[in-house]
Design a protein around this motif. Sequence first.
Motif, PDB file in Angstrom:
ATOM      1  N   LEU A 537       0.818  -1.205   0.000  1.00  0.00           N
ATOM      2  CA  LEU A 537       0.000   0.000   0.000  1.00  0.00           C
ATOM      3  C   LEU A 537       0.861   1.269   0.000  1.00  0.00           C
ATOM      4  CD1 LEU A 537      -2.835  -0.969   2.527  1.00  0.00           C
ATOM      5  CD2 LEU A 537      -3.068  -0.645   0.055  1.00  0.00           C
ATOM      6  N   MET A 590      -7.973  -3.617  -2.394  1.00  0.00           N
ATOM      7  CA  MET A 590      -7.432  -2.501  -1.612  1.00  0.00           C
ATOM      8  C   MET A 590      -6.400  -1.714  -2.411  1.00  0.00           C
ATOM      9  SD  MET A 590      -6.973  -4.010   2.208  1.00  0.00           S
ATOM     10  CE  MET A 590      -8.308  -4.882   3.034  1.00  0.00           C
ATOM     11  N   MET A 591      -5.560  -2.419  -3.159  1.00  0.00           N
ATOM     12  CA  MET A 591      -4.554  -1.740  -3.989  1.00  0.00           C
ATOM     13  C   MET A 591      -5.237  -0.824  -4.996  1.00  0.00           C
ATOM     14  SD  MET A 591      -1.812  -2.842  -2.701  1.00  0.00           S
ATOM     15  CE  MET A 591      -1.318  -4.209  -1.651  1.00  0.00           C
ATOM     16  N   GLN A 594      -6.540   2.184  -3.126  1.00  0.00           N
ATOM     17  CA  GLN A 594      -5.413   3.051  -2.746  1.00  0.00           C
ATOM     18  C   GLN A 594      -4.895   3.827  -3.942  1.00  0.00           C
ATOM     19  OE1 GLN A 594      -4.183   4.088  -0.058  1.00  0.00           O
ATOM     20  NE2 GLN A 594      -2.014   3.620   0.309  1.00  0.00           N
ATOM     21  N   LYS A 608      -5.631   2.737   5.060  1.00  0.00           N
ATOM     22  CA  LYS A 608      -4.818   2.232   6.169  1.00  0.00           C
ATOM     23  C   LYS A 608      -5.506   1.010   6.761  1.00  0.00           C
ATOM     24  CE  LYS A 608      -2.639   6.577   7.507  1.00  0.00           C
ATOM     25  NZ  LYS A 608      -2.384   7.548   8.602  1.00  0.00           N
TER      26      LYS A 608
END
Length: 631
Positions: A537, A590-591, A594, A608
Amino acid sequence: MVKWSGFSLNNQPIRYKLIIHFLLIGILPAIGLGVLIDWTASRIIERQVNDYTIQMIGKVNDSLEHYVENAQNMTYLISFDPNVNKFMEHGTYDEMAIRTFMMGFTTLHTEVASIVIANNKGDYISNEMYMRSTKSLTQDDWYKQAVQSKGIFRIIGHPSGRNLASHVDYKDSDVVSFVRAVVDPLTQDVKGVIMIDLKLRVFAETVKDVRLGKSGYLMIVDDSGDTIYAPDHPLLQKLPARPLLEGVVPATSGTYSAEVDNRSLQFIYRTSPFTNWMTVGVFPSNEPVSEMREIRFYVVSFAFLVCLLGITASYYLSHSMSRPIGQLMSFMQKAESGDLTIRYWGDRQDEVGKLGRSFNTMLAQINRLITLTEVQERQKREAELRSLQAHIKPHFLYNTLDTIQWMARRRNADDVAEVVGSLSKLFRIGLNRGSDMIPLAEEFEHISSYMNIQQTRYSGKISFKLSLDPAVGQLYVLKLMLQPLVENAIYHGVKERRGPGVIDVSAAEEDGAVVLRVADDGAGIPPDKLTRLLSKLETISSVGGSPDGIGVQRDPVGSEGRPSADVLLGGSSQGGGSSSGGEGGSGYGMMNVQARVRIAFGDDYGVKIESQVGQGTVVTIRHPIIRYLDK
């Protein structure tokens, strides 16, 4: 940028810049070197002149000490003479022998003007001097000073007011007097006094030939500051006092300056330890030394020659360098006007030649890029047409779902109708008329529909909580951010635990930003996998631009005084999130979130993760406050 009264150096032709540059690096150092040489030479010569003057004054002092020492020795020789001793002791003496004895001294030593021998009764013997009155010589100051010295040789200086006159008619200012008392070695009583006058002419001959510059000279003063010798036309009548520091004894030699009659004078002095006289060199401070004038002539000539050569060389070099640059500039102006067929011709191997060949390469590359741009524009129009056609499919799909929902409700299949309705909302909000930004309330509506579908699929296994602060419900956020995170929470959190689980989704304003949280009480993430995930991340940054074409205009002041976004210029592409994290929990969803957030809003925002094995995971998205969309 250098400016002088409207003059800007950056706006001048390169030819003038080169001329100024060459003048600065050529002429200014030469002038600076000349000034430095002049200053250094003047300091060195001044120091050498001072040292030379001090040495010369030392030699003059040696000569003066020689004469005074001879006078001292005469007083001793005279006092040892038997006839003189008899005269001092008031016995029988041969006066003629004494006179003859004294005449020998005046004959051998031409600097001696007169010799006087006086006893304590006031009687005296002298070849050259006589008494002016009947007053006893013991009442004269010179006699009393000798008695006070108790046999020590004493320098009186120029005599004044004594009861003696010379047959040669010497003036008091023409002689210098020295006295010594003759003391009885047993009783220490003064038997008499011997006085010797030395001609001032002897001292004048010692120092008169010494010259300091044009008008400088040497003078002699005694320990009281009275002038012993000075030339006929001195620069000053009385020597000014030396500057003294409090508590510091004056040095026996040195230099100092003083203002006398509106003139700055330099003084170099040295005190004789034997006579306690001070020999002083006096000369004007601004009077240059002849060697210094010669050095300055050569320095000025050198600076003038360098300036002349520098101006000529700078003109030639600037012309030779600026001419090809001007030619290249004319080629560029033609290319700017649209003539891309122009080419630079030249065989120069310097930077200008390389720049010309690069110019030719650039024009050829521009021609290729123009051709390539035409091809890409044609391909872009074809892609836009295909995109318009592709948008027909989602419209047809959620319209068909609405029809299925209506049919299910007519047949009382409420659970099927609810699932189909939720799926229809998912497609409708996901399409959102092609915009990337939706109100946060619609994002929560989208995730509510997704949760309804998942609850139907995992009946009794999963429960959901939605908490949306009404104050942030109308703020705009990137769409489809929560769905990948909730999907991860289901497949890698709650699904992996024993028994039912809870997923809590909330949104509120914190520290000048919108904070979205997805928390679950599932299995959690092992520490090693969590470390790898956090590292991935953090490697995602805003560098490289946004693939969605999103730009943001921020408020000068957001909530709590912090900057926040007010206007977002949305692109037309659809930047939805991915599906679940995938096998092994790689976190692809999530990537994706982000990357979308950081590319759109910068590295201060993003995802986070906090997680503990067996207790659950909390994923937080920090999103800027965006109140308006630029349609």
